[in-house]
Scaffold this motif. Structure first.
Motif, PDB file in Angstrom:
ATOM      1  N   GLU A  99       2.480   1.647  -3.199  1.00 52.14           N
ATOM      2  CA  GLU A  99       1.641   2.455  -4.479  1.00 52.14           C
ATOM      3  C   GLU A  99       1.492   3.841  -3.971  1.00 52.14           C
ATOM      4  O   GLU A  99       1.538   4.440  -5.210  1.00 52.14           O
ATOM      5  N   GLU A 100       1.288   4.190  -2.816  1.00 49.33           N
ATOM      6  CA  GLU A 100       0.869   5.603  -2.503  1.00 49.33           C
ATOM      7  C   GLU A 100       2.216   6.236  -3.031  1.00 49.33           C
ATOM      8  O   GLU A 100       2.043   7.728  -3.627  1.00 49.33           O
ATOM      9  N   LEU A 101       3.489   5.828  -2.408  1.00 45.99           N
ATOM     10  CA  LEU A 101       4.808   6.651  -2.783  1.00 45.99           C
ATOM     11  C   LEU A 101       5.068   6.872  -4.252  1.00 45.99           C
ATOM     12  O   LEU A 101       5.089   7.853  -4.819  1.00 45.99           O
TER      13      LEU A 101
ATOM     14  N   PHE B 150       2.833   9.346  -5.930  1.00 52.30           N
ATOM     15  CA  PHE B 150       3.345  10.607  -5.330  1.00 52.30           C
ATOM     16  C   PHE B 150       4.349  11.010  -6.317  1.00 52.30           C
ATOM     17  O   PHE B 150       4.513  12.046  -6.863  1.00 52.30           O
TER      18      PHE B 150
ATOM     19  N   GLU C   3       0.790  -0.976  -0.109  1.00 50.74           N
ATOM     20  CA  GLU C   3      -0.048  -0.125  -0.024  1.00 50.74           C
ATOM     21  C   GLU C   3       1.021   1.234  -0.052  1.00 50.74           C
ATOM     22  O   GLU C   3       0.603   2.085  -0.683  1.00 50.74           O
TER      23      GLU C   3
ATOM     24  N   GLU D 237       5.464   9.748  -9.292  1.00 52.88           N
ATOM     25  CA  GLU D 237       4.872   9.866 -10.645  1.00 52.88           C
ATOM     26  C   GLU D 237       4.134  11.129 -10.891  1.00 52.88           C
ATOM     27  O   GLU D 237       4.468  11.919 -11.860  1.00 52.88           O
ATOM     28  N   MET D 238       3.339  11.482 -10.000  1.00 53.16           N
ATOM     29  CA  MET D 238       2.589  12.663  -9.914  1.00 53.16           C
ATOM     30  C   MET D 238       3.666  13.924 -10.233  1.00 53.16           C
ATOM     31  O   MET D 238       3.532  14.886 -11.074  1.00 53.16           O
TER      32      MET D 238
END
Lengths: 110, 918
Positions: B26-28, B31, B23, B33-34
């Motif tokens: 994925e979150e990082l 982050f 999890e 990627e954005m």
């Protein structure tokens, strides 16, 4: 490790995150960008301190999270301010105001 | 709420690591990627954008690590890794590990054992409901209270000539318990009584019985697990005798049978019915004494009938034998309770005994948390001395283990340095070492627990040796003992683990990485040497204590007792318990005596009232016609006192006490009101100096100082103590009494085990209702008298030896390490012409420095422990030069031997090899 935020910074970072979330739920990057915009680039946050703060706030029950799709249809974890978080934000904002005023008085006194 | 959340999140991380990591991943990732997309919008290539983001915001892996290590569960995780690493490291050096765990096991085990004894005997609260609210009731009075004929239980002189005692009359107790309102319950209990009990057709055996009030079990909150407690109407004279048995008795004597209820047994030959079984672990109200049977107070009349005059025993207001314990009602203050019962008792007793209220003793309340006092002062002080000794032992063990680990941490200095160089913090290295010590301490603690419980049981055997079987402490392993062991283990881990851990964390990177192992630890091994000296000092202390206690015991053991102690035994019976009258008693005693004398291997038999050196005895004031006596209030002056014993004919021949003048007690003297007595030489020296004592008369009652005529003089003997200055002894002709047990002194050629068996058979054959209650050899009685001294001597000698061995290990270890480090230097020296003896001298000088410093530090300690032991030493000064010399000599010999091995190795250094070593 070496860049562990000091107490004051740690406290302010939490408060700033809460403030950002007070308007609407946001994902991590959104929060970072918003903070940078609002501070006019004074704060540039690295992922480490940011996510440690998320973890801390979430465990303290001040924010909660859910996975949602972004406007770019990417999956991201959105953070939401809880009632408890809102209360904390209010009290911290007040406290901050008091402290800043006090510090300003001391600095002006000379 | 947030704490709960914190914990549950942490647990989720610990147990569902995959999922949570994924999890976060994925979150990082999202982050980063954005952030990269943002850059790409400004025209950067994807690759460059990603790198720029990594530089600006931190890389994925590092961030994950940061986020993760900010939480508490990561601390646990690294601890777990440390633990596994520690176990792996320890497995690599099994020899060292064994040595460490063994010495820790001995140190912690000895302490656990002594603690569990001290706890059981002195500290632990009673096994009843809420022991803190219990109060023991005693009384004090300026003098022996008027109108009271007999006082059982504790009776102590207090300052100013007053007395403090524990018991009151049974009737008075019942009235007080009924009328008082400050205690939730006021229970009554008598001191334990030996009684004979016969189950079914088996011969009677001796057990211990306590008379208790009807509210005893309810009041203490220890309701029988089977059956029921006593009822109010059952504590009345003339009721059917009922008993509650202890759980231990139920299991051992009744086989834990479910049908034990309503079984009929014979107590002192009186039938009684079992109505309940007390809970397991409930031993009564006195630690160290296990009551087998409980009966209502009024049953004393049935089980222990009085003399022929027919007055019932125990129901008389002048016979004070019932102790009281009350459970304070919630909200009632101690003062209020005391005031009420003291006032109530005054008026009740004054009325019952027809006396003025001011002559009635004043009741007082004491803490009842631990019940009635368990140990006599000497045994208690012996236990505290043992606490001190095992404390010293533990310190020695810690010093020793610290040294072993320290030498290893030097070897591992490189490892620590590499860790530090790779970025581990010093705190982390420190923790790693502390975890290793912790693991060792835990393993050592486990070994200590096992060793300790064995040791505690062995010591318990020594303490209780020769006492009756009802006397034992509750030694089962409980949380208190476990807590003590655990605490000690942690303490030792800190004591011995701190130095190596600090050493490791302080490692100087440059030195450690570039040089060979040897040169790392501060030039001269200061800390290890200091630890060895400390060990030597403590060892000297332990050896001096062992020497003093051992020599004192030897002095006591070989003191001249005045008669032949070998092949002498005493058999004891109590026919009065089985209902014998005075008329039947004489023939019974005669019969047993004859049967015993007929046994093969038995030379002589004689009944006696007081077995010599059994610890009991009778004392009387001697009044000689015409000799002035200084009358003192209630107390016999030592110069007028004499020990009194009643002996059968043939007693002096049986014990082999030489006759000096006149004749011994003969058969014709064995009759009521005979006036012939035999005295010892001390008696004649004290009361009839410079004159012929034969035919002279004296008495025990000042009003009748012509009562006895001296017909013979025998050699002095010790009477009931090996330590005290002996008193004169008077021997009267022996007439058995139904109230007292009867002892037969037996002179034999048999070994004691076979004699005991034969004697038991003889006693059972004369009357199966009368059990053999005790059988002791004279040496057994003397050992029993010396059990405290023996325990102390045994333990201190054992601890002294262990301390010596540990000191030897310590010194050998440090020297071996020093030699290994100086191989180079030694090689150079030898190459330059040093001889073997020069090298040996060099090593021994090191050793002598450590020993010398240790002895200097140790002398004040040894002196202090001698002072502490002064009170229990017999014919020995605390600064006994022989003991000190012997301790020093032992220490020197052992340390020299321990230094020999490393010195040999130093001599064997081949200069060429040593010089090539680098």
């Amino acid at each position: 490790m070496a860049d562990k935020p000091s107490d004051l910074v740690q406290g302010t970072l939490d408060m700033l995150i809460l403030k950002t979330l007070a308007l609407e739920p946001m994902h991590g990057y959104g929060i970072a960008v918003r903070l940078e915009q609002m501070s006019k680039g004074v704060f540039r946050l690295n992922a480490g301190s940011l996510f440690v703060a998320f973890q801390r706030l979430e465990r303290a029950g001040l924010i909660s999270s859910e996975w949602k799709a972004t406007e770019n249809s990417r999956r991201a974890k959105y953070y939401v301010l809880t009632d408890q978080g809102r209360k904390r934000l209010n009290s911290e904002t007040r406290e901050w105001g008091r402290q800043v005023a006090a510090i300003a008085r001391i600095l002006e006194a000379s | 709420m947030s704490l709960l959340r914190n914990i549950s999140d942490g647990l989720r991380w610990l147990f569902r690591k995959e999922r949570v990591t994924q999890e976060l991943d994925e979150e990082l990732n999202g982050f980063l990627e954005m952030a990269a997309e943002e850059k790409m919008k400004q025209g950067m290539g994807r690759k460059d954008a990603l790198r720029a983001v990594r530089l600006e915001r931190g890389s994925l892996e590092v961030t994950k690590e940061i986020v993760h290590s900010a939480s508490w569960e990561s601390f646990l995780g690294t601890c777990w890794r440390d633990l596994r690493f520690a176990l792996r490291m320890l497995r690599k050096s099994p020899g060292l590990m064994f040595a460490v765990i063994l010495s820790l096991g001995i140190g912690v085990g000895a302490n656990t054992a002594i603690f569990s004894l001290v706890d059981a005997a002195i500290l632990k609260p009673l096994p009843v409901e809420d022991p803190d609210s219990l109060r023991v009731i005693e009384w004090s009075n300026p003098e022996f209270p008027e109108g009271v004929s007999n006082i059982n239980g504790d009776f102590n002189q207090i300052s100013g000539g007053g007395v403090q005692a524990s018991s009151v009359g049974a009737h008075l107790y019942r009235k007080l318990a009924h009328e008082q309102t400050v205690f939730a319950a006021l229970v009554g209990i008598a001191d334990s009584n030996p009684v004979g009990i016969a189950i079914d057709a088996l011969p009677a055996e001796q057990v211990s019985l306590q008379y208790v009030s009807d509210n005893f079990f309810q009041g203490l909150g220890v309701l029988p697990v089977i059956g029921r407690p006593f009822r109010a109407e059952e504590d009345r004279v003339g009721q059917e005798p009922l008993v509650v048995v202890s759980h231990r008795f139920w299991v051992s004597r009744l086989g834990g049978a479910g049908d034990a209820l309503d079984r009929s047994v014979r107590i002192n030959n009186v039938p009684a019915r079992i109505v309940g079984v007390a809970p397991p672990g409930f031993f009564g109200l006195r630690a160290g004494q296990w009551t087998d049977i409980y009966a209502p107070l009024a049953m004393r009349v049935a089980f222990q009938p009085g003399q022929s005059d027919g007055a019932p025993r125990g129901e008389d207001d002048s016979d004070w034998w019932v102790r009281e314990m009350g459970r304070l009602k919630p909200g009632v203050s101690e003062t209020a309770a005391k005031t009420q019962i003291a006032g109530l008792f005054r008026s009740l007793a004054a009325e019952a005994m027809n006396l003025e209220p001011k002559k009635i003793p004043e009741l007082i309340t004491l803490s009842g948390r631990r019940g009635f006092g368990a140990l006599n002062a000497r045994d208690a002080s012996a236990l505290w001395i043992l606490v001190l000794l095992v404390g010293v032992l533990l310190l020695i063990v810690c010093a020793n283990v610290a040294n072993l680990l320290l030498s290893r941490s030097v070897v591992r200095q490189r490892e620590s340095a590499v860790r530090l160089a790779l970025g581990a913090t010093r705190a982390r290295v420190f923790r790693q070492h502390l975890v290793e010590s912790g693991v060792l301490a835990l393993l050592g603690g486990g070994a200590g627990l096992a060793f300790g419980s064995v040791l505690a049981r062995s010591i318990h055997l020594v303490i209780e040796s020769g006492r009756d079987p009802s006397s034992m402490f509750d030694l089962h392993l409980d949380l208190r003992v476990l807590g003590c062991t655990g605490g000690l283990s942690i303490l030792t881990a800190l004591l011995f683990g701190l130095a190596p851990a600090v050493q490791a964390a302080r490692a100087d990177l440059n030195d450690a990485l570039k040089a060979q192992v040897g040169s790392v630890m501060g030039g001269r091994l200061r800390l290890p040497k200091l630890l060895v000296s400390l060990q030597i000092a403590l060892c000297l202390t332990a050896l001096v204590a062992a020497g003093l206690l051992g020599r004192s015991l030897e002095n006591l053991r070989w003191v001249d007792i005045g008669f032949d102690r070998e092949k002498l035994a005493y058999a004891s019976v109590n026919p009065g318990q089985a209902g014998y009258s005075t008329e039947r008693l004489g023939p019974y005693v005669e019969r047993v005596r004859q049967e015993l004398a007929r046994l093969p291997g038995v030379l002589r038999v004689s009944p006696v009232e007081v077995r010599l050196l059994s610890g009991n005895g009778n004392l009387s004031r001697v009044s000689v016609p015409g000799r002035p006596s200084s009358i003192e209030k209630g107390v016999v002056a030592p110069t007028e006192a004499a020990n009194v014993n009643s002996v059968g004919d043939g007693f002096f021949e049986t014990l082999r006490i030489p006759l000096i003048a006149g004749r011994t007690i003969e058969r014709r003297d064995i009759r009521p009101n005979a006036d012939a007595v035999v005295v010892d030489e001390l008696f004649t020296r004290r009361f009839f100096p410079n004159e012929n004592p034969l035919g002279r008369r004296f008495g025990f009652d000042p009003k009748d100082s012509n009562r006895y005529e001296i017909v013979g003089v025998v050699r002095d003997t010790l009477y009931n103590s090996l330590r005290r200055e002996p008193l004169p002894t008077v021997y009267e002709p022996y007439l058995p009494d139904v109230r007292d047990p009867i002892h037969f002194a037996i002179r034999t050629t048999m070994d004691s085990a076979r004699l005991a068996q034969a004697v038991r058979a003889v006693v059972a054959s004369v009357d199966p209702a009368v059990p053999l209650i005790e059988f002791h050899t004279q040496n057994g009685l003397i050992d029993r008298l010396l059990r405290t001294e023996r325990l102390l001597a045994l333990m201190s000698v054992a601890f002294g030896l262990v301390a010596l061995i540990l000191a030897a290990i310590g010194i050998a270890g440090v020297l071996a390490y020093a030699v290994a480090r100086r191989t180079n230097e030694i090689g150079v020296r030898m190459a330059l012409g040093a001889t073997a003896s020069d090298v040996i001298r060099m090593v021994l000088r090191d050793s002598l420095w450590m020993v010398g410093a240790g002895i200097l530090i140790g002398f004040p300690f040894a002196f202090a422990i001698g002072k502490l032991l002064r009170a229990i030493l017999f014919r020995l000064e605390p600064l006994d030069p022989w003991t000190a010399t012997a301790a020093l000599f032992a220490l020197l010999v052992v340390t020299l031997l321990a230094s020999w091995l490393p010195a040999r190795r130093a001599v064997c250094v081949d200069p060429i090899v040593a010089l090539r070593y680098e």
